[in-house]
Motif scaffolding. Structure first.
Motif, PDB file in Angstrom:
ATOM      1  N   ALA A 255       0.864  -1.181   0.000  1.00  0.00           N
ATOM      2  CA  ALA A 255       0.000   0.000   0.000  1.00  0.00           C
ATOM      3  C   ALA A 255       0.897   1.226   0.000  1.00  0.00           C
ATOM      4  CB  ALA A 255      -0.906  -0.002   1.229  1.00  0.00           C
ATOM      5  N   VAL A 256       0.718   2.120  -0.961  1.00  0.00           N
ATOM      6  CA  VAL A 256       1.670   3.226  -1.110  1.00  0.00           C
ATOM      7  C   VAL A 256       1.418   4.380  -0.150  1.00  0.00           C
ATOM      8  CG1 VAL A 256       2.078   2.677  -3.539  1.00  0.00           C
ATOM      9  CG2 VAL A 256       0.353   4.390  -2.939  1.00  0.00           C
ATOM     10  N   ILE A 257       0.242   4.418   0.487  1.00  0.00           N
ATOM     11  CA  ILE A 257      -0.064   5.493   1.424  1.00  0.00           C
ATOM     12  C   ILE A 257      -0.130   4.931   2.831  1.00  0.00           C
ATOM     13  CG2 ILE A 257      -1.671   7.340   2.037  1.00  0.00           C
ATOM     14  CD1 ILE A 257      -0.415   7.709  -0.716  1.00  0.00           C
ATOM     15  N   SER A 258       0.684   5.458   3.708  1.00  0.00           N
ATOM     16  CA  SER A 258       0.667   5.030   5.104  1.00  0.00           C
ATOM     17  C   SER A 258       1.318   6.086   5.971  1.00  0.00           C
ATOM     18  CB  SER A 258       1.407   3.696   5.270  1.00  0.00           C
ATOM     19  OG  SER A 258       1.367   3.268   6.615  1.00  0.00           O
ATOM     20  N   GLY A 259       0.799   6.231   7.189  1.00  0.00           N
ATOM     21  CA  GLY A 259       1.424   7.143   8.128  1.00  0.00           C
ATOM     22  C   GLY A 259       1.031   8.592   7.956  1.00  0.00           C
ATOM     23  N   VAL A 260       0.241   8.893   6.940  1.00  0.00           N
ATOM     24  CA  VAL A 260      -0.269  10.250   6.748  1.00  0.00           C
ATOM     25  C   VAL A 260      -1.780  10.168   6.525  1.00  0.00           C
ATOM     26  CG1 VAL A 260       1.863  11.228   5.836  1.00  0.00           C
ATOM     27  CG2 VAL A 260       0.245  10.165   4.271  1.00  0.00           C
ATOM     28  N   PRO A 261      -2.547  11.110   7.036  1.00  0.00           N
ATOM     29  CA  PRO A 261      -3.999  11.060   6.846  1.00  0.00           C
ATOM     30  C   PRO A 261      -4.396  11.360   5.416  1.00  0.00           C
ATOM     31  CG  PRO A 261      -3.379  13.082   7.973  1.00  0.00           C
ATOM     32  CD  PRO A 261      -2.135  12.257   7.877  1.00  0.00           C
ATOM     33  N   THR A 262      -5.514  10.786   4.993  1.00  0.00           N
ATOM     34  CA  THR A 262      -6.020  11.038   3.644  1.00  0.00           C
ATOM     35  C   THR A 262      -7.372  11.736   3.662  1.00  0.00           C
ATOM     36  OG1 THR A 262      -7.137   8.883   3.463  1.00  0.00           O
ATOM     37  CG2 THR A 262      -4.805   8.973   2.801  1.00  0.00           C
ATOM     38  N   ASN A 263      -7.935  11.943   4.840  1.00  0.00           N
ATOM     39  CA  ASN A 263      -9.174  12.720   4.877  1.00  0.00           C
ATOM     40  C   ASN A 263      -8.836  14.188   5.105  1.00  0.00           C
ATOM     41  OD1 ASN A 263      -8.395  12.378   7.573  1.00  0.00           O
ATOM     42  ND2 ASN A 263     -10.504  12.469   8.328  1.00  0.00           N
ATOM     43  N   THR A 264      -9.755  15.056   4.751  1.00  0.00           N
ATOM     44  CA  THR A 264      -9.489  16.498   4.767  1.00  0.00           C
ATOM     45  C   THR A 264      -9.284  17.025   6.183  1.00  0.00           C
ATOM     46  OG1 THR A 264     -10.858  16.668   2.777  1.00  0.00           O
ATOM     47  CG2 THR A 264     -10.338  18.715   3.887  1.00  0.00           C
ATOM     48  N   ARG A 265      -9.912  16.408   7.149  1.00  0.00           N
ATOM     49  CA  ARG A 265      -9.753  16.834   8.544  1.00  0.00           C
ATOM     50  C   ARG A 265      -8.432  16.344   9.150  1.00  0.00           C
ATOM     51  NH1 ARG A 265     -14.361  19.146  10.449  1.00  0.00           N
ATOM     52  NH2 ARG A 265     -16.289  18.698   9.302  1.00  0.00           N
ATOM     53  N   GLY A 266      -7.742  15.465   8.440  1.00  0.00           N
ATOM     54  CA  GLY A 266      -6.424  15.017   8.877  1.00  0.00           C
ATOM     55  C   GLY A 266      -6.428  14.023  10.005  1.00  0.00           C
ATOM     56  N   THR A 267      -7.412  13.110  10.016  1.00  0.00           N
ATOM     57  CA  THR A 267      -7.534  12.169  11.137  1.00  0.00           C
ATOM     58  C   THR A 267      -7.487  10.697  10.736  1.00  0.00           C
ATOM     59  OG1 THR A 267      -9.959  12.252  10.975  1.00  0.00           O
ATOM     60  CG2 THR A 267      -8.898  13.807  12.502  1.00  0.00           C
ATOM     61  N   LYS A 268      -7.683  10.379   9.450  1.00  0.00           N
ATOM     62  CA  LYS A 268      -7.782   8.981   9.024  1.00  0.00           C
ATOM     63  C   LYS A 268      -6.952   8.721   7.767  1.00  0.00           C
ATOM     64  CE  LYS A 268     -10.984   8.054  12.151  1.00  0.00           C
ATOM     65  NZ  LYS A 268     -10.723   7.135  13.301  1.00  0.00           N
ATOM     66  N   THR A 269      -6.470   7.476   7.651  1.00  0.00           N
ATOM     67  CA  THR A 269      -5.780   7.041   6.436  1.00  0.00           C
ATOM     68  C   THR A 269      -6.637   5.968   5.778  1.00  0.00           C
ATOM     69  OG1 THR A 269      -3.637   7.476   7.476  1.00  0.00           O
ATOM     70  CG2 THR A 269      -3.614   6.126   5.477  1.00  0.00           C
ATOM     71  N   TYR A 270      -7.601   6.390   4.988  1.00  0.00           N
ATOM     72  CA  TYR A 270      -8.582   5.472   4.415  1.00  0.00           C
ATOM     73  C   TYR A 270      -8.412   5.256   2.911  1.00  0.00           C
ATOM     74  CZ  TYR A 270     -11.468   5.259   8.663  1.00  0.00           C
ATOM     75  OH  TYR A 270     -11.942   5.022   9.929  1.00  0.00           O
ATOM     76  N   ASP A 271      -7.780   6.191   2.217  1.00  0.00           N
ATOM     77  CA  ASP A 271      -7.660   6.115   0.760  1.00  0.00           C
ATOM     78  C   ASP A 271      -6.275   5.585   0.397  1.00  0.00           C
ATOM     79  OD1 ASP A 271     -10.198   7.936  -0.055  1.00  0.00           O
ATOM     80  OD2 ASP A 271      -9.164   8.789   1.680  1.00  0.00           O
ATOM     81  N   ASN A 272      -6.226   4.737  -0.652  1.00  0.00           N
ATOM     82  CA  ASN A 272      -4.947   4.109  -0.949  1.00  0.00           C
ATOM     83  C   ASN A 272      -4.884   3.565  -2.363  1.00  0.00           C
ATOM     84  OD1 ASN A 272      -2.295   3.196  -0.157  1.00  0.00           O
ATOM     85  ND2 ASN A 272      -3.131   2.934   1.906  1.00  0.00           N
ATOM     86  N   LEU A 273      -3.677   3.181  -2.760  1.00  0.00           N
ATOM     87  CA  LEU A 273      -3.426   2.431  -3.987  1.00  0.00           C
ATOM     88  C   LEU A 273      -2.629   1.200  -3.582  1.00  0.00           C
ATOM     89  CD1 LEU A 273      -2.940   5.710  -4.671  1.00  0.00           C
ATOM     90  CD2 LEU A 273      -2.789   4.794  -6.987  1.00  0.00           C
ATOM     91  N   ILE A 274      -3.086   0.023  -4.001  1.00  0.00           N
ATOM     92  CA  ILE A 274      -2.513  -1.241  -3.564  1.00  0.00           C
ATOM     93  C   ILE A 274      -2.207  -2.113  -4.773  1.00  0.00           C
ATOM     94  CG2 ILE A 274      -3.003  -3.368  -2.275  1.00  0.00           C
ATOM     95  CD1 ILE A 274      -4.786  -1.672  -0.438  1.00  0.00           C
ATOM     96  N   PHE A 275      -1.025  -2.734  -4.778  1.00  0.00           N
ATOM     97  CA  PHE A 275      -0.657  -3.596  -5.898  1.00  0.00           C
ATOM     98  C   PHE A 275       0.373  -4.626  -5.446  1.00  0.00           C
ATOM     99  CE2 PHE A 275       1.795   0.338  -6.043  1.00  0.00           C
ATOM    100  CZ  PHE A 275       3.094  -0.122  -6.001  1.00  0.00           C
ATOM    101  N   ASP A 276       0.629  -5.602  -6.316  1.00  0.00           N
ATOM    102  CA  ASP A 276       1.609  -6.653  -6.068  1.00  0.00           C
ATOM    103  C   ASP A 276       2.979  -6.139  -6.501  1.00  0.00           C
ATOM    104  OD1 ASP A 276       3.292  -8.906  -6.175  1.00  0.00           O
ATOM    105  OD2 ASP A 276       1.653 -10.244  -6.717  1.00  0.00           O
ATOM    106  N   SER A 277       3.887  -5.990  -5.563  1.00  0.00           N
ATOM    107  CA  SER A 277       5.198  -5.408  -5.866  1.00  0.00           C
ATOM    108  C   SER A 277       6.048  -6.310  -6.756  1.00  0.00           C
ATOM    109  CB  SER A 277       5.955  -5.109  -4.569  1.00  0.00           C
ATOM    110  OG  SER A 277       6.162  -6.303  -3.823  1.00  0.00           O
ATOM    111  N   ARG A 278       5.742  -7.606  -6.807  1.00  0.00           N
ATOM    112  CA  ARG A 278       6.499  -8.499  -7.685  1.00  0.00           C
ATOM    113  C   ARG A 278       6.144  -8.261  -9.139  1.00  0.00           C
ATOM    114  NH1 ARG A 278       4.422 -14.000  -5.202  1.00  0.00           N
ATOM    115  NH2 ARG A 278       2.527 -12.793  -5.677  1.00  0.00           N
TER     116      ARG A 278
END
Length: 337
Positions: A255-278
């Motif tokens: 998952a390329v997004i982690s450790g930073v919030p993705t909602n506008t209020r800056g409280t949750k990390t709910y949005d992401n892009l996920i793929f197989d690194s191989r």
């Protein structure tokens, strides 16, 4: 990171060299031993730890600019995107500027019985001479509040692979809104990068069940009639990268997004892009969250008029199978459960 990796390498070199001085070995043997030891040290230093995810690749701020050798892929939950929002001129102007920054944007939460929202919105997006088009899915949902998934993409940069667009079949009704799938391919280059996007918005009340079901969806899409191994699942998961159930247990998924919030209020990390690194070696190690308030000089209230989520993005090589490597400190999260 660099110092941490180089320190054991230097110590290894000194150890081997000193040993050679006292043993009388030739310099060719020294060089070979150093090379072998260096490979072992670097490989071990970069290897993900099995007891915790790797550090985030995510950054706040603007995405990389469009370039000849990169494709920018984004996901954006545009809260209740319908007629009312379309009539908010400031909000739609900002939305149009955001879309133009990316080669393709997966949009969630289109809510309108009228089917003119996206055509009207794209008229605004293309008013500066841009040439964006769209793919739209059916209205979905178990209640009267239906949503649609949309892919908006720059036709100067991408094309949709024929017969690749479909809504995931969900005979057991495990998902409130079955994902929209589409395969895209870069245009105007030799050996173009081809990839499949899976657009998803999970239900917050049943997120545990739905992220489990998405594990099966991911594998099924990899094995569909297109047989594309570069599958990128993106959207509003209503879960952070550490709570993705069976989806998070799939081998080599990142998952390329982690450790930073993705909602506008800056409280949750709910949005992401996920793929197989191989499989998806085209990932360039660049990803992040576009902060609307910072980028467009908005107050929190003004940013919330645009959406309660921020756009998230990642950059990929425009050429198939080309790995650009990952920068130190810019590793995506490998999900161990």
């Amino acid at each position: 990171m660099v110092a941490t990796v180089l320190r054991p390498y230097i110590l290894a070199c000194l150890a081997v060299t000193c040993g050679t001085l006292f043993s009388g070995c030739d310099f060719d043997a020294v060089e070979l031993a150093i090379k072998r030891k260096a490979k072992e040290v670097v490989k071990d230093a970069l290897k993900p730890k099995t007891d915790q995810p790797q550090q985030t690749a995510s950054t706040d701020g603007s995405p990389v600019l469009k370039s000849a050798d990169s494709l920018t892929v984004a996901s954006f939950n545009i809260q209740v995107f319908g007629q009312s929002k379309l009539e908010n001129r400031r909000a739609t102007e900002i939305l149009a500027q955001i879309v133009r920054r990316f080669d393709v944007v997966a949009i969630q939460e289109l809510r309108s019985k009228q089917q003119d929202v996206i055509p009207r919105f794209l008229s605004l997006v293309n008013s500066d001479g841009s040439k964006y088009d769209y793919v739209i899915g059916p209205r979905l949902g178990r209640t009267s509040s239906k949503e649609q998934y949309v892919f908006v993409y720059d036709t100067n940069r991408l094309e949709v692979v024929p017969q690749s667009v479909y809504t995931v079949n969900d005979p057991q009704d495990l998902l409130h809104r079955e994902p929209l799938v589409a395969t895209f391919q870069a245009v105007g280059v030799a050996n173009p990068f081809r990839f499949t996007l899976v657009n998803i918005h999970t239900d917050p009340d049943e997120v545990d069940y739905e992220v489990d079901a998405l594990a099966d969806v991911f594998v099924q899409v990899q094995q569909d009639r297109i047989r594309e191994d570069d599958v990128i699942l993106l959207g509003d998961l209503n879960a952070d990268p550490y709570h993705l159930g069976r989806l998070g247990k799939l081998p080599s998924l990142v998952a390329v997004i982690s450790g930073v919030p993705t909602n506008t209020r800056g409280t949750k990390t709910y949005d992401n892009l996920i793929f197989d690194s191989r499989s998806t070696v085209e990932f360039q190690g660049q990803s992040g969250v576009l902060r609307m308030a910072d980028e467009f000089g908005l107050t929190l209230e003004e940013a919330l008029e645009v959406s309660d989520h921020e756009p998230v993005w990642a950059a990929f090589s425009i050429t198939e199978g080309v790995s650009h490597g990952r920068q130190a400190g810019n590793e995506p999260v490998e999900m161990f459960r």
